[in-house]
Design an enzyme around this catalytic site. Structure first.
Site, short mmCIF file in Angstrom:
data_model
loop_
_atom_site.label_atom_id
_atom_site.label_comp_id
_atom_site.label_asym_id
_atom_site.label_seq_id
_atom_site.Cartn_x
_atom_site.Cartn_y
_atom_site.Cartn_z
CG HIS A 1 -0.21 0.05 2.53
ND1 HIS A 1 0.33 1.20 3.06
CD2 HIS A 1 0.08 -0.94 3.42
CE1 HIS A 1 0.91 0.94 4.21
NE2 HIS A 1 0.78 -0.35 4.46
CD GLU B 1 0.62 -5.07 8.62
OE1 GLU B 1 1.24 -6.11 8.32
OE2 GLU B 1 1.04 -3.93 8.37
#
Length: 229
Positions: free
Chosen positions: A9, A84
């Site tokens: 990201h 994550e």
């Protein structure tokens, strides 16, 4: 040969604040991170993607949006296996304060043994992420090219597996915001085409690389002529 584009990201508000975001909700890309995502999508405009897979967190979905805007018919799916690491009670704390914790040295030198308090181990992160890539490879087929928009430690774990590196060595890999790491999976082994690419030409990804000799996926002895040869 299945080609996987691993995209971290763009820069987030937590990155600039020096905070370990983990799975904390409401962490967005900052202005620079949004610009990074737009520029990455422009770089990849000519690369055909059979799917875009994404961690469910806001910052990854925001990074994926420009890619998808140019590909409205491309398969898009949120996959929890690419989310994550669950850093447990470390989530939301500053990196400066975490560096004082005894576990910090384990994370740096022996990550295969690191398990975050009330969270997840890095070994578990590696297992779920690598398994997800393998399952998507099988689902999409040997001629597919697809993107995975995920997080630094997740991408490092997948890249380490592709390189045949023990997880204890994965801290040697650098994965910057909005960087591109590319792995091509053959029947016999993966080939890592690039790691932490933040700006190079991607035209070699538009077409499949044709082996010079031997079975498909064989490494050219002596190194070969390269993608432009």
């Amino acid at each position: 040969m299945t080609t996987v584009l691993l995209i971290r990201h763009g820069r987030s508000t937590a990155n600039t604040a020096g905070v370990l975001a983990g799975r904390t909700p409401g962490i967005d890309l900052d202005e620079h991170g949004r610009d990074q995502a737009v520029r990455l999508a422009a770089r990849l405009a000519e690369v055909a993607l059979d799917a875009v897979l994404c961690s469910p967190l806001e910052r990854t979905r925001q990074t994926a949006q420009p890619l998808l805007a140019a590909r409205p018919d491309t398969l898009f799916e949120l996959d929890e296996r690419f989310t994550e690491c669950d850093y447990g009670t470390w989530s939301g704390r500053t990196l400066k304060s975490l560096a004082e914790e005894p576990l910090w040295r384990t994370v740096q030198a022996h990550p295969a043994a690191a398990s975050f308090p009330d969270g997840e181990s890095l070994a578990a992160v590696s297992a779920r992420a690598v398994s997800a890539v393998r399952s998507w490879n099988a689902k999409l087929g040997e001629h597919a090219t697809y993107a995975v928009v995920s997080h630094g430690d997740v991408i490092k774990a997948i890249a380490a597996d592709a390189l045949g590196m023990h997880l204890d060595l994965f801290q040697r890999l650098q994965i910057d915001p909005c960087s591109l790491t590319v792995v091509r999976y053959h029947g016999t082994r993966p080939a890592v085409l690039r790691v932490n690419d933040v700006g190079s030409d991607v035209s070699a990804l538009i077409r499949a690389v044709v082996p010079e000799a031997g079975a498909a996926g064989d490494a050219p002895v002596g190194g070969g002529a390269g993608a432009g040869g």
